[in-house]
Design a protein around this motif. Structure first.
Motif, PDB file in Angstrom:
ATOM      1  N   GLU A  98      67.353 -63.495  19.775  1.00  0.00           N
ATOM      2  CA  GLU A  98      68.418 -62.600  19.581  1.00  0.00           C
ATOM      3  C   GLU A  98      68.502 -62.164  18.210  1.00  0.00           C
ATOM      4  N   ILE A  99      67.500 -62.626  17.076  1.00  0.00           N
ATOM      5  CA  ILE A  99      67.752 -62.749  15.818  1.00  0.00           C
ATOM      6  C   ILE A  99      67.530 -61.047  15.298  1.00  0.00           C
ATOM      7  N   LEU A 100      66.468 -60.495  15.959  1.00  0.00           N
ATOM      8  CA  LEU A 100      66.390 -58.997  15.503  1.00  0.00           C
ATOM      9  C   LEU A 100      67.882 -58.053  15.815  1.00  0.00           C
ATOM     10  N   ARG A 150      73.748 -69.882  -1.606  1.00  0.00           N
ATOM     11  CA  ARG A 150      74.075 -70.310  -0.150  1.00  0.00           C
ATOM     12  C   ARG A 150      74.914 -69.290   0.455  1.00  0.00           C
ATOM     13  N   GLY A 151      74.417 -68.802   1.676  1.00  0.00           N
ATOM     14  CA  GLY A 151      75.014 -67.964   2.526  1.00  0.00           C
ATOM     15  C   GLY A 151      74.463 -66.267   2.468  1.00  0.00           C
ATOM     16  N   THR A 152      73.513 -66.256   1.503  1.00  0.00           N
ATOM     17  CA  THR A 152      72.902 -64.921   1.342  1.00  0.00           C
ATOM     18  C   THR A 152      71.907 -64.236   2.169  1.00  0.00           C
ATOM     19  N   GLY A 153      71.465 -65.153   3.000  1.00  0.00           N
ATOM     20  CA  GLY A 153      70.639 -64.820   4.201  1.00  0.00           C
ATOM     21  C   GLY A 153      69.145 -65.099   3.989  1.00  0.00           C
ATOM     22  N   LYS A 154      68.742 -66.167   3.381  1.00  0.00           N
ATOM     23  CA  LYS A 154      67.390 -66.457   2.891  1.00  0.00           C
ATOM     24  C   LYS A 154      66.956 -67.018   4.404  1.00  0.00           C
ATOM     25  N   SER A 155      67.531 -67.969   5.163  1.00  0.00           N
ATOM     26  CA  SER A 155      67.062 -68.300   6.445  1.00  0.00           C
ATOM     27  C   SER A 155      67.041 -67.130   7.346  1.00  0.00           C
ATOM     28  N   PHE A 156      67.868 -66.380   7.370  1.00  0.00           N
ATOM     29  CA  PHE A 156      67.830 -65.118   8.319  1.00  0.00           C
ATOM     30  C   PHE A 156      66.806 -64.500   8.117  1.00  0.00           C
ATOM     31  N   LEU A 157      66.292 -64.076   6.846  1.00  0.00           N
ATOM     32  CA  LEU A 157      65.267 -63.021   6.761  1.00  0.00           C
ATOM     33  C   LEU A 157      63.722 -63.799   6.847  1.00  0.00           C
ATOM     34  N   LEU A 158      63.886 -65.168   6.940  1.00  0.00           N
ATOM     35  CA  LEU A 158      62.730 -65.956   7.303  1.00  0.00           C
ATOM     36  C   LEU A 158      62.477 -65.707   8.820  1.00  0.00           C
TER      37      LEU A 158
END
Length: 537
Positions: A15-17, A45-53
């Motif tokens: 779902e991530i994309l 925190r919350g800026t989207g690091k995990s999401f971009l990984l």
């Protein structure tokens, strides 16, 4: 009412994309993560690091057939739970965790249906029969459960050395026709544990090879890189900064909300565009804060949005920052001084400048301030902690100010800047409309505001993390960054402390009303992620 997935952990890989809003800067970061040059990605925190990984991982998997670069996402969020008697516990845990995640990712992709013999190096023992639990998985579990009995003996027998690991990866890549492994380290280091920072970045550097490309997401505040890692030479550094000055800022923040908004919220946003814009600009580029504050104001009326702005940016965001002092007593002076510096000096000075320029008929405003490069080290550390919680954002270094002096430019959170105004919505609108990076408040090397902090240099102590952890586990789940509904469910189910929540199982959540298998999985992920983030600072 929209059911926002505020945390990346709530989103499945496939779902991530679909949730990805591609700004020019985010696209650049994702491309850097997929490239062969090591990258250290820094953000609050919350800026989207995990999401971009996770986006980089998804894109690499899509192109794997052609490029043969295989991504492995590794979260080190549980590092705060490792409290064994092993003096090298963190290194052993990191190597075991990394080995385990590589084997897991390859198995999920169907590449280890018949494991090559060399896979046993990473597995710490036999890999047959298929589906068995590897020795390194047992070691990882033992380390991560050591918090239950600090000082417990954990055997690291089976964990490969760094050299054996690199040799094993090389042979494994050759056997499986993989060009390189792209390692995506998330929650890489605990910002209050310098010894972990040094060990991680030493390993980060030592792993570099033609077959291994390491990337790491870290919080602002990491300062201990170890004796061999040199930031300028061993990695590229990228910071997640979604600038209020970007032409597409509002639209990109709107798109983040639209990905998850229901029809009624869409209608309300369209009806109250200025109110939504105020919420979007108030978060200063932080997607998690945006989703949280939008969820608190679903009607988007002026009264509702103004109430959210005042309550969240006057109280909630500061409570999180000040709460760090309760956990890490040795940093209390830095944390408390940082809050006073922003609330009593930076914000009043910034407001005064904006009012002065307005009175002079100038169409300019600012939310920026500048710190001299020779400012006392405790001041810089206090600012790093403010950046960690997202109250300030470090923009750029090497900026020339008055008389050619050099320093670093920061931005104070726009919501914090406007929350004390009687009418925060028009205040935010005016600031953003006239915002210019050329204007900022300057604080020289010996600014009077620094005087109260200079004398405490050298008095900070690294806390006993075992004692800190045990104290944290007894705290109420009310301190967690989850929804009120989730907190109430935990309370009703008897998981009223952080320690109890950490031990909860997925099926436990299904005992709550209206919670089935799908929602219990999502709730479990949200609770555990919040617990681990809280324990990490």
């Amino acid at each position: 009412m929209s059911d926002f997935r505020i945390r990346t952990e709530d989103i499945k890989d496939d779902e991530i994309l679909g949730f990805y809003v591609q700004t020019q800067r985010d696209k650049q970061i994702v491309e850097q993560l997929k490239a062969s040059t090591p990258l250290v990605l820094e953000g609050s925190r919350g800026t989207g690091k995990s999401f971009l990984l996770r986006v980089a991982k998804a894109q690499l998997l899509l192109s794997y057939t052609q490029d043969r670069a295989f991504p492995v996402y590794v979260s080190f969020a549980k590092s705060s739970l490792v409290h064994s008697d092993d003096p090298d516990q963190f290194l052993h845990w990191m190597l075991a965790k990394l080995s385990s995640e590589i084997l897991r990712a390859l198995t999920k992709k169907g590449l280890l249906f018949r494991p090559p013999v060399v896979a046993s190096i990473l597995a710490g023992g036999p890999t047959e029969p298929p589906g068995r639990t590897y020795r390194v998985e047992e070691i990882v579990k033992a380390y991560e459960e050591s918090y239950r009995n600090p000082g417990v003996a954990v055997s690291a027998v089976g964990v490969p050395t760094v050299d054996d690991f690199k040799n094993g990866v090389e042979e494994l890549c050759d056997a499986l026709d993989i060009s390189r492994l792209v390692i995506l380290f998330d929650e890489a280091v605990h910002i209050f544990r310098p010894e972990q920072q040094r060990q991680f970045f030493t390993l980060f550097r030592d792993l570099r090879s033609p077959y291994i490309n390491c990337n790491a997401a870290v919080y602002p505040g990491v300062t201990s890189y170890g004796p061999t890692f040199q930031l300028a030479h061993d990695a590229t550094v990228a910071e997640i900064n979604r600038s209020l000055l970007d032409a597409d800022y509002r639209e990109s923040m709107l798109d983040i909300v639209l990905k998850q908004a229901d029809a009624q919220l869409l209608t309300n946003i369209e009806r109250h565009k200025e109110n939504f814009s105020a919420l979007a600009y108030a978060v200063s580029g932080n997607p998690r804060l945006l989703l949280k504050t939008v969820a608190k104001a679903p009607k988007m009326t002026s009264g509702e949005v103004e109430s959210v702005l005042k309550n969240f940016y006057r109280t909630e965001i500061w409570s999180e920052h000040s709460g760090l002092a309760e956990t890490y007593e040795g940093h209390r002076t830095l944390i408390d001084w940082g809050r006073k510096f922003i609330e009593n000096t930076v914000i009043p000075d910034t407001k005064a400048k904006n009012q002065q320029w307005e009175g002079e008929g100038k169409t300019e405003s600012t939310c920026f301030f500048w710190i001299h490069r020779d400012a006392p080290e405790p001041v810089k550390e206090a600012l790093r902690l403010l950046a960690y919680t997202g109250i300030v954002t470090k923009l750029d270094s090497g900026i020339a100010a008055t008389r050619g002096e050099i320093g670093t430019r920061y931005a104070v959170n726009t919501g914090c800047l406007s929350a004390t105004q009687p009418l925060p919505i028009p205040s935010i609108t005016k600031i953003v409309r006239q915002l210019t990076a050329r204007r900022f408040t300057e604080f020289g090397a010996n600014a009077p505001a620094f005087a109260g902090l200079v004398n405490v240099t050298g008095t900070f102590q690294v806390p006993d993390m075992s004692q800190v952890l045990q104290t944290q586990l007894t705290k109420s789940v009310r301190v967690l960054d989850i929804t009120d509904y989730q907190k109430e469910c935990l309370r009703k189910l008897g998981f009223d402390t952080i320690g109890k929540a950490l031990r909860a199982k997925e099926e436990d959540f299904q005992e709550a009303d209206y919670i089935g298998p799908v929602r219990s999985r999502r709730m479990m992920n949200a609770v555990i992620s919040s617990v681990l983030e809280y324990l990490s600072g």
